[in-house]
Design a protein around this motif. Structure first.
Motif, short mmCIF file in Angstrom:
data_model
loop_
_atom_site.label_atom_id
_atom_site.label_comp_id
_atom_site.label_asym_id
_atom_site.label_seq_id
_atom_site.Cartn_x
_atom_site.Cartn_y
_atom_site.Cartn_z
N ALA A 51 28.77 50.94 41.37
CA ALA A 51 29.11 51.23 42.18
C ALA A 51 30.28 52.67 42.02
N ARG A 52 31.13 52.68 43.14
CA ARG A 52 32.12 54.11 43.12
C ARG A 52 33.42 53.18 42.50
N ARG A 53 33.64 53.78 41.37
CA ARG A 53 34.84 52.66 40.32
C ARG A 53 36.26 54.11 40.00
N LYS A 54 37.59 53.37 40.07
CA LYS A 54 38.36 54.35 38.88
C LYS A 54 37.91 54.93 37.73
N ALA B 25 37.55 59.70 39.98
CA ALA B 25 36.74 58.23 40.89
C ALA B 25 35.64 58.95 40.32
N GLY B 26 34.37 58.32 40.41
CA GLY B 26 33.27 58.13 39.93
C GLY B 26 32.46 57.11 39.94
N TYR B 27 31.76 57.37 39.38
CA TYR B 27 30.06 56.12 39.66
C TYR B 27 29.47 55.22 38.55
N CYS B 28 30.15 54.28 38.41
CA CYS B 28 30.21 53.21 37.39
C CYS B 28 28.21 52.60 37.27
N CYS C 168 34.55 53.42 32.81
CA CYS C 168 35.15 52.62 34.16
C CYS C 168 36.95 52.01 33.94
#
Length: 77
Positions: free
Chosen positions: A65-68, A57-60, A31
């Motif tokens: 939350a979705r994050r870079k 893009a993915g879920y942390c 993340c």
């Protein structure tokens, strides 16, 4: 094992699949916000014969939350 990993295990020769898994385990997905990282193979990802980092893009789960995210070679690899 992710669906993509299962498909590749079924269609690739065993030696190639072992090489794919070994190489993928040298990468992590991290993340960009909190820095939490995870083994790319365990996250269901694939990375074979790659050389550079990749932004996705993915879920942390730490940020919930979705994050870079960044896919990068592990420091200990």
């Amino acid at each position: 094992m992710s669906p993509a990993q299962k498909i590749l295990r079924a269609v690739l020769p065993a030696r190639w699949f072992a090489d794919l898994e070994t190489e993928t385990r040298q990468w992590e997905v991290a993340c960009r916000t909190c820095g939490r990282s995870r083994d790319l193979w365990e996250a269901g990802g694939l990375r074979w014969r790659a050389a550079s980092e990749q932004s996705v893009a993915g879920y942390c789960s730490a940020c919930e939350a979705r994050r870079k995210m960044v896919i990068r070679r592990r420091q200990d690899a």
